[in-house]
Design a protein around this motif. Structure first.
Motif, mmCIF file in Angstrom:
data_model
loop_
_atom_site.group_PDB
_atom_site.id
_atom_site.type_symbol
_atom_site.label_atom_id
_atom_site.label_comp_id
_atom_site.label_asym_id
_atom_site.label_seq_id
_atom_site.Cartn_x
_atom_site.Cartn_y
_atom_site.Cartn_z
ATOM 1 N N ARG A 55 0.816 -1.221 0.000
ATOM 2 C CA ARG A 55 0.000 0.000 0.000
ATOM 3 C C ARG A 55 0.849 1.270 0.000
ATOM 4 N NH1 ARG A 55 -4.507 -2.971 1.326
ATOM 5 N NH2 ARG A 55 -3.910 -4.888 2.407
ATOM 6 N N VAL A 56 2.172 1.090 -0.016
ATOM 7 C CA VAL A 56 3.097 2.231 -0.022
ATOM 8 C C VAL A 56 3.790 2.258 -1.378
ATOM 9 C CG1 VAL A 56 5.070 3.305 1.103
ATOM 10 C CG2 VAL A 56 3.445 1.969 2.465
ATOM 11 N N PRO A 57 3.502 3.255 -2.221
ATOM 12 C CA PRO A 57 4.026 3.222 -3.595
ATOM 13 C C PRO A 57 5.508 3.570 -3.714
ATOM 14 C CG PRO A 57 2.722 5.208 -3.244
ATOM 15 C CD PRO A 57 2.572 4.386 -2.002
ATOM 16 N N ASP A 58 6.043 4.435 -2.846
ATOM 17 C CA ASP A 58 7.392 4.957 -3.047
ATOM 18 C C ASP A 58 8.462 4.106 -2.378
ATOM 19 O OD1 ASP A 58 6.436 5.641 -0.589
ATOM 20 O OD2 ASP A 58 7.372 7.616 -0.514
ATOM 21 N N VAL A 59 8.542 2.849 -2.796
ATOM 22 C CA VAL A 59 9.564 1.924 -2.304
ATOM 23 C C VAL A 59 10.169 1.211 -3.504
ATOM 24 C CG1 VAL A 59 9.984 -0.213 -1.019
ATOM 25 C CG2 VAL A 59 8.543 1.559 -0.023
ATOM 26 N N SER A 60 11.502 1.152 -3.567
ATOM 27 C CA SER A 60 12.150 0.431 -4.664
ATOM 28 C C SER A 60 13.087 -0.660 -4.174
ATOM 29 C CB SER A 60 12.930 1.404 -5.554
ATOM 30 O OG SER A 60 13.980 2.009 -4.827
ATOM 31 N N MET A 61 13.434 -0.642 -2.860
ATOM 32 C CA MET A 61 14.317 -1.655 -2.280
ATOM 33 C C MET A 61 13.704 -2.158 -0.978
ATOM 34 S SD MET A 61 17.961 0.335 -2.833
ATOM 35 C CE MET A 61 17.324 1.927 -2.314
ATOM 36 N N VAL A 62 13.887 -3.441 -0.694
ATOM 37 C CA VAL A 62 13.359 -4.031 0.535
ATOM 38 C C VAL A 62 14.474 -4.805 1.230
ATOM 39 C CG1 VAL A 62 11.574 -5.497 1.562
ATOM 40 C CG2 VAL A 62 11.086 -4.250 -0.552
ATOM 41 N N CYS A 63 14.668 -4.519 2.522
ATOM 42 C CA CYS A 63 15.718 -5.164 3.310
ATOM 43 C C CYS A 63 15.112 -5.847 4.529
ATOM 44 C CB CYS A 63 16.752 -4.148 3.785
ATOM 45 S SG CYS A 63 17.544 -3.190 2.488
ATOM 46 N N LEU A 64 15.737 -6.931 4.925
ATOM 47 C CA LEU A 64 15.356 -7.689 6.112
ATOM 48 C C LEU A 64 16.629 -7.860 6.938
ATOM 49 C CD1 LEU A 64 12.612 -8.965 6.913
ATOM 50 C CD2 LEU A 64 13.439 -11.126 5.994
ATOM 51 N N PRO A 65 17.116 -6.778 7.557
ATOM 52 C CA PRO A 65 18.465 -6.777 8.130
ATOM 53 C C PRO A 65 18.717 -7.897 9.141
ATOM 54 C CG PRO A 65 17.543 -4.567 8.108
ATOM 55 C CD PRO A 65 16.437 -5.495 7.751
ATOM 56 N N GLY A 66 19.764 -8.666 8.877
ATOM 57 C CA GLY A 66 20.199 -9.696 9.797
ATOM 58 C C GLY A 66 19.457 -11.012 9.716
ATOM 59 N N VAL A 67 18.374 -11.069 8.961
ATOM 60 C CA VAL A 67 17.592 -12.305 8.836
ATOM 61 C C VAL A 67 18.147 -13.108 7.665
ATOM 62 C CG1 VAL A 67 15.316 -13.297 8.405
ATOM 63 C CG2 VAL A 67 15.538 -11.230 9.821
#
Length: 382
Positions: free
Chosen positions: A105-117
């Protein structure tokens, strides 16, 4: 059109608003999912919060806490050039599904991180999210491992489980990095080991801003990194690179550098990070920039208008060095005609545009052929 029945016969001028040029979408915003130091109510968990600085993050989520990787990742993101982060707090990975759903539902995202997982099941969920959204890229942390080439070791097992066609939307970075411990008391120079994904997301945002999304986000310094948890040699690095693991390296006189730009794809066409991100950028820009055409009469005038808008946009992309070709015609093509849009297609309310692009790929291997030269006679090493 205005009614001119009551007007004096003659020439009448009407101003119209033409379709504007297609503007490129932002490509540097990152979503970081993890556990924050502040105890949050259940209603706040899984909901993205936009932050634009480390100060803004601490105001909403507090600062550091032992064994929490999210704060280090956020600080590394902003420290490396990131300007906008969507922070998604979760209690643990049981809240990952909710977090990813909210991110749709959030349009302004181009990268996704899951730090440490480094759990493969969780990382695959992030990759699936990026594939479904179409314009996002997963930046993943490799498992900590002192035997990175061992077939049944933690890193190789993780890598082997993630390699797939969907892996074009993700990249794996290794090893973890050492930074100054921000919780050390009395000005001590202690260091702490943290995952690289947040820092790498900042590197990508910086590279996008300075050079463009078409530039491979590699040969770039990792700001804040003082050392590495594992010092790769060239042989190890070569095998990891071939397997789709992007190394962070230290070379004499240089800080730690991102030294790889491979995706986790098993398809050669989508091998490089910048190619996948460039195509996603083009797709997202067209999606946003062509909304003016929806509900317009589906005729040749509309086709020409679409062709002009798309051609102008792709020409700018080519001129920026993102597409390969001596001329624009060699770098891309735009096709919209009756062959693609017969009456049966038009009757469905559809219009089909075919686009082909030739993205530039990074020069991973610079080959220098060195020979001896003596007064016109040459000897070349083979």
């Amino acid at each position: 059109m205005a009614n001119y029945e009551d007007s004096t016969p003659g020439v009448h001028i009407e101003e119209i608003t033409p379709a504007g040029p297609i503007a490129g979408v932002g490509a540097g915003a990152a979503a970081l999912i993890g556990t924050a130091a502040k105890a949050l109510p259940d209603a706040a968990l899984g909901r993205p919060v936009a932050v634009t600085s480390w100060t803004a993050y601490t105001a909403s989520f507090d600062g550091y806490q032992q064994n929490l990787q999210l704060p280090h990742a956020v600080r590394g993101f902003f420290g490396n050039g990131g300007t906008l982060a969507q922070v998604v707090p979760v209690k643990d990975m049981t809240g990952l599904d909710t977090a990813l759903d909210q991110l749709t539902r959030v349009p302004d995202v181009s990268m996704v991180c899951l730090p440490g997982v480094v759990d493969v099941a969780a990382q695959k969920k992030v990759i699936d999210h990026c594939v479904a959204m179409g314009n996002r890229f997963a930046i993943l942390d490799g498992a900590q491992d002192q035997t990175p080439l061992k077939a049944d070791g933690a890193l190789q097992t993780q890598r082997g489980s993630l390699i797939s066609s969907d892996g074009a939307f993700a990249a794996l970075y290794w090893p973890w990095i050492l930074i100054s411990d921000p919780t050390a008391s009395g000005g001590a120079s202690a260091m702490v080991t943290v995952p690289p994904s947040g820092h790498v997301a900042g590197v990508m945002a910086r590279s996008d801003s300075l050079r463009g999304v078409h530039k491979a986000p590699a040969n770039e310094p990792v700001r804040g990194a003082l050392d590495l948890a594992y010092a790769l040699n060239d042989t190890e690095h070569g095998k990891l690179n071939q397997g789709g693991v992007n190394a962070i390296r230290r070379f004499p006189g240089r800080p730690p550098l991102v030294w790889g730009a491979r995706t986790l794809s098993d398809e050669t066409a989508w091998r490089h990070v910048n190619v996948r991100r460039l195509v996603s950028y083009i797709e997202a820009s067209l999606l946003q920039g062509l909304r003016w055409a929806v509900f317009e009469p589906n005729n040749t005038a509309l086709w020409k208008g679409l062709e002009r808008s798309i051609t102008e946009f792709l020409t700018r992309i080519w001129q920026a060095g993102a597409l390969f070709g001596r001329t624009a015609a060699e770098a891309f093509y735009v096709k919209i005609d009756e062959e693609l849009n017969p009456a049966a297609v038009r009757d469905l309310g559809q219009i089909v545009v075919e686009i082909g692009v030739a993205p530039t790929r990074p020069a991973e291997h610079v080959v220098v052929r060195l020979g001896l030269w003596a007064g016109g006679a040459g000897i070349t090493e083979g």
